[in-house]
Scaffold this motif. Structure first.
Motif, PDB file in Angstrom:
ATOM      1  N   THR A  31       1.777  -8.173  -8.968  1.00 27.04           N
ATOM      2  CA  THR A  31       1.783  -6.718  -9.185  1.00 27.04           C
ATOM      3  C   THR A  31       0.958  -6.021  -8.117  1.00 27.04           C
ATOM      4  OG1 THR A  31       2.016  -7.033 -11.572  1.00 27.04           O
ATOM      5  CG2 THR A  31       1.223  -4.887 -10.827  1.00 27.04           C
ATOM      6  N   VAL A  32      -0.194  -6.595  -7.803  1.00 23.15           N
ATOM      7  CA  VAL A  32      -1.044  -6.017  -6.757  1.00 23.15           C
ATOM      8  C   VAL A  32      -0.304  -6.026  -5.423  1.00 23.15           C
ATOM      9  CG1 VAL A  32      -3.249  -6.162  -5.552  1.00 23.15           C
ATOM     10  CG2 VAL A  32      -3.109  -6.808  -7.966  1.00 23.15           C
ATOM     11  N   SER A  33       0.329  -7.132  -5.092  1.00 26.48           N
ATOM     12  CA  SER A  33       1.070  -7.244  -3.837  1.00 26.48           C
ATOM     13  C   SER A  33       2.190  -6.210  -3.776  1.00 26.48           C
ATOM     14  CB  SER A  33       1.638  -8.650  -3.702  1.00 26.48           C
ATOM     15  OG  SER A  33       2.387  -8.773  -2.512  1.00 26.48           O
ATOM     16  N   ARG A  34       2.905  -6.054  -4.874  1.00 22.80           N
ATOM     17  CA  ARG A  34       4.018  -5.101  -4.905  1.00 22.80           C
ATOM     18  C   ARG A  34       3.523  -3.667  -4.719  1.00 22.80           C
ATOM     19  NH1 ARG A  34       5.665  -6.479  -9.385  1.00 22.80           N
ATOM     20  NH2 ARG A  34       4.955  -4.765 -10.710  1.00 22.80           N
ATOM     21  N   ALA A  38       4.364  -1.028  -1.676  1.00 23.14           N
ATOM     22  CA  ALA A  38       4.909   0.304  -1.959  1.00 23.14           C
ATOM     23  C   ALA A  38       4.082   1.381  -1.273  1.00 23.14           C
ATOM     24  CB  ALA A  38       4.941   0.544  -3.469  1.00 23.14           C
ATOM     25  N   LEU A  39       2.759   1.214  -1.283  1.00 23.11           N
ATOM     26  CA  LEU A  39       1.883   2.190  -0.638  1.00 23.11           C
ATOM     27  C   LEU A  39       2.086   2.199   0.864  1.00 23.11           C
ATOM     28  CD1 LEU A  39      -0.439   4.228  -0.729  1.00 23.11           C
ATOM     29  CD2 LEU A  39      -2.037   2.287  -0.670  1.00 23.11           C
ATOM     30  N   GLU A  40       2.124   1.021   1.473  1.00 24.59           N
ATOM     31  CA  GLU A  40       2.309   0.942   2.919  1.00 24.59           C
ATOM     32  C   GLU A  40       3.664   1.519   3.335  1.00 24.59           C
ATOM     33  OE1 GLU A  40      -0.434  -2.867   4.255  1.00 24.59           O
ATOM     34  OE2 GLU A  40       1.586  -3.262   3.503  1.00 24.59           O
ATOM     35  N   LYS A  41       4.675   1.290   2.513  1.00 19.68           N
ATOM     36  CA  LYS A  41       6.007   1.818   2.817  1.00 19.68           C
ATOM     37  C   LYS A  41       6.015   3.338   2.723  1.00 19.68           C
ATOM     38  CE  LYS A  41      10.876   1.428   1.489  1.00 19.68           C
ATOM     39  NZ  LYS A  41      11.857   0.766   0.574  1.00 19.68           N
ATOM     40  N   PHE A  48      -3.469  -3.548   5.644  1.00 19.94           N
ATOM     41  CA  PHE A  48      -4.214  -4.813   5.608  1.00 19.94           C
ATOM     42  C   PHE A  48      -3.609  -5.822   6.571  1.00 19.94           C
ATOM     43  CE2 PHE A  48      -4.999  -3.062   1.373  1.00 19.94           C
ATOM     44  CZ  PHE A  48      -6.375  -3.213   1.251  1.00 19.94           C
ATOM     45  N   LEU A  49      -4.483  -6.669   7.118  1.00 25.69           N
ATOM     46  CA  LEU A  49      -4.047  -7.865   7.818  1.00 25.69           C
ATOM     47  C   LEU A  49      -4.148  -9.028   6.845  1.00 25.69           C
ATOM     48  CD1 LEU A  49      -5.914  -7.383  11.221  1.00 25.69           C
ATOM     49  CD2 LEU A  49      -3.479  -6.988  10.757  1.00 25.69           C
ATOM     50  N   PRO A  52      -5.797 -16.064   6.412  1.00 23.01           N
ATOM     51  CA  PRO A  52      -6.079 -17.195   5.501  1.00 23.01           C
ATOM     52  C   PRO A  52      -7.311 -16.962   4.633  1.00 23.01           C
ATOM     53  CG  PRO A  52      -5.519 -18.009   7.683  1.00 23.01           C
ATOM     54  CD  PRO A  52      -5.635 -16.520   7.812  1.00 23.01           C
ATOM     55  N   GLY A  53      -8.314 -16.246   5.164  1.00 23.44           N
ATOM     56  CA  GLY A  53      -9.539 -16.008   4.408  1.00 23.44           C
ATOM     57  C   GLY A  53      -9.464 -14.827   3.474  1.00 23.44           C
ATOM     58  N   GLY A  54      -8.350 -14.097   3.473  1.00 20.49           N
ATOM     59  CA  GLY A  54      -8.219 -12.948   2.584  1.00 20.49           C
ATOM     60  C   GLY A  54      -7.570 -11.768   3.285  1.00 20.49           C
ATOM     61  N   TYR A  55      -7.747 -10.598   2.690  1.00 21.43           N
ATOM     62  CA  TYR A  55      -7.146  -9.369   3.195  1.00 21.43           C
ATOM     63  C   TYR A  55      -8.191  -8.568   3.971  1.00 21.43           C
ATOM     64  CZ  TYR A  55      -2.691  -9.722   0.721  1.00 21.43           C
ATOM     65  OH  TYR A  55      -1.444 -10.088   0.299  1.00 21.43           O
ATOM     66  N   LYS A  56      -7.881  -8.225   5.221  1.00 19.63           N
ATOM     67  CA  LYS A  56      -8.798  -7.475   6.068  1.00 19.63           C
ATOM     68  C   LYS A  56      -8.172  -6.126   6.409  1.00 19.63           C
ATOM     69  CE  LYS A  56     -11.328  -7.779  10.447  1.00 19.63           C
ATOM     70  NZ  LYS A  56     -11.579  -8.607  11.657  1.00 19.63           N
ATOM     71  N   LEU A  57      -8.953  -5.052   6.278  1.00 21.26           N
ATOM     72  CA  LEU A  57      -8.439  -3.713   6.539  1.00 21.26           C
ATOM     73  C   LEU A  57      -8.070  -3.535   8.010  1.00 21.26           C
ATOM     74  CD1 LEU A  57     -10.949  -1.562   4.452  1.00 21.26           C
ATOM     75  CD2 LEU A  57      -8.487  -1.730   4.046  1.00 21.26           C
ATOM     76  N   THR A  58      -6.926  -2.908   8.243  1.00 23.75           N
ATOM     77  CA  THR A  58      -6.567  -2.475   9.591  1.00 23.75           C
ATOM     78  C   THR A  58      -7.321  -1.179   9.890  1.00 23.75           C
ATOM     79  OG1 THR A  58      -4.738  -1.140   8.785  1.00 23.75           O
ATOM     80  CG2 THR A  58      -4.253  -3.441   9.308  1.00 23.75           C
TER      81      THR A  58
END
Length: 296
Positions: A31-34, A38-41, A48-49, A52-58
């Protein structure tokens, strides 16, 4: 723009991991991924990038973050301005603390905060190790080490006192302790040296020979339990040991240590209502319990 999608963005930005954000939001990670997709679209930007270590803000994500946090604070402020919504503070706050302070002091105190704000979700990490803000392990941290640098708000939360304790059974079976010199004939309970998470917990130097330590544990509460069962003498916080009827205080005038708890949170949280409220509550509780913390 959907505010719900922005809430998901906030939690991932703070947690750095999809699974952690999902747990805080009480939803499945898909759900979080979806929601993020949706927000990025909707805004046509990658926020986010995925590493492997997680999600990093662009860069776009870093620019968006303070604006979304301002929206969150404004939303909470509106809720507080409505008389019928006095308990409107909501969201999650994760507090990291040393095992002893977290278990003996905070666990009971935070019950009061939870009752006052029933929609606020509180996580308490009471661990026998350092909880690190830099790794996003918690939102507010109570620690023995004051960081020398970092984008944190830092306050001196409280001093506390540690003293020598033993059980009556141990004292009955061993030579009397009338002065500091008598300690050389006794056994001690202490920390595991190579797993010590703070130099502030080094107490026994100058009091006892390292070879006199018969039992070691990374856990303060385990040490207290061992002492209560007669394993030896230990240096324990007064806020915990004084309330244990199984223990006796030894040489309070000769052996006493004072340490300091520091409280930290990331500077970007300073305008978030739930963080400010929790921060102020923890400070008030520490002030109200000064007598217990200082062994008075």
């Amino acid at each position: 723009m959907d505010w719900d999608n922005l809430r998901y963005f906030l939690e991932v930005a703070r947690a750095g991991r999809l699974t952690t954000a999902a747990r805080r939001l009480a939803v499945d990670h898909t759900t979080v991924s979806r929601r993020l997709q949706a927000l990025e679209k909707s805004i046509g930007l990658q926020l986010f990038l995925r590493e492997p270590g997680g999600y990093k803000l662009t860069e776009a994500g870093r620019n968006l973050l303070p604006r979304v946090e301002a929206m969150e604070s404004a939303s909470v402020a509106i809720e507080h301005s409505l008389p019928s919504m006095g308990d409107g503070l909501s969201g999650q706050v994760r507090i990291g603390a040393t095992e002893g302070y977290g278990t003996v002091m905070l666990a009971g105190q935070l019950t009061g905060l939870s009752r006052r704000y029933p929609h606020l979700n509180i996580d308490l990490l009471a661990l026998p190790r350092a909880v690190r803000l830099s790794r996003h392990e918690a939102d507010i941290v109570i620690t023995l080490e004051r960081p020398e640098r970092g984008p944190f708000i830092i306050t001196r939360l409280t001093d506390y006192v540690l003293r020598l304790y033993a059980s009556p059974a141990y004292l009955d079976e061993h030579p009397p302790i009338r002065s500091r010199e008598d300690l050389a004939e006794h056994r001690f309970v202490s920390y595991v040296d190579d797993l010590l998470f703070s130099k502030e917990l080094l107490f026994l130097d100058g009091i006892a020979d390292p070879r006199s330590v018969g039992l070691r544990s990374t856990s303060l509460l385990a040490q207290q339990e061992a002492v209560a069962m007669g394993a030896g003498i230990a240096i324990l916080p007064a806020f915990s040991a004084d309330a244990d009827p199984r223990l006796r205080l030894l040489l309070p005038e000769e052996v006493s240590f004072t340490r300091t708890f520091w409280m930290l949170m990331p500077i970007e949280f300073k305008d978030l209502a739930r963080m400010r409220t929790t921060w102020d509550y923890l400070k008030d509780m520490a002030q109200q319990n000064q007598g217990r913390l200082l062994g008075q």
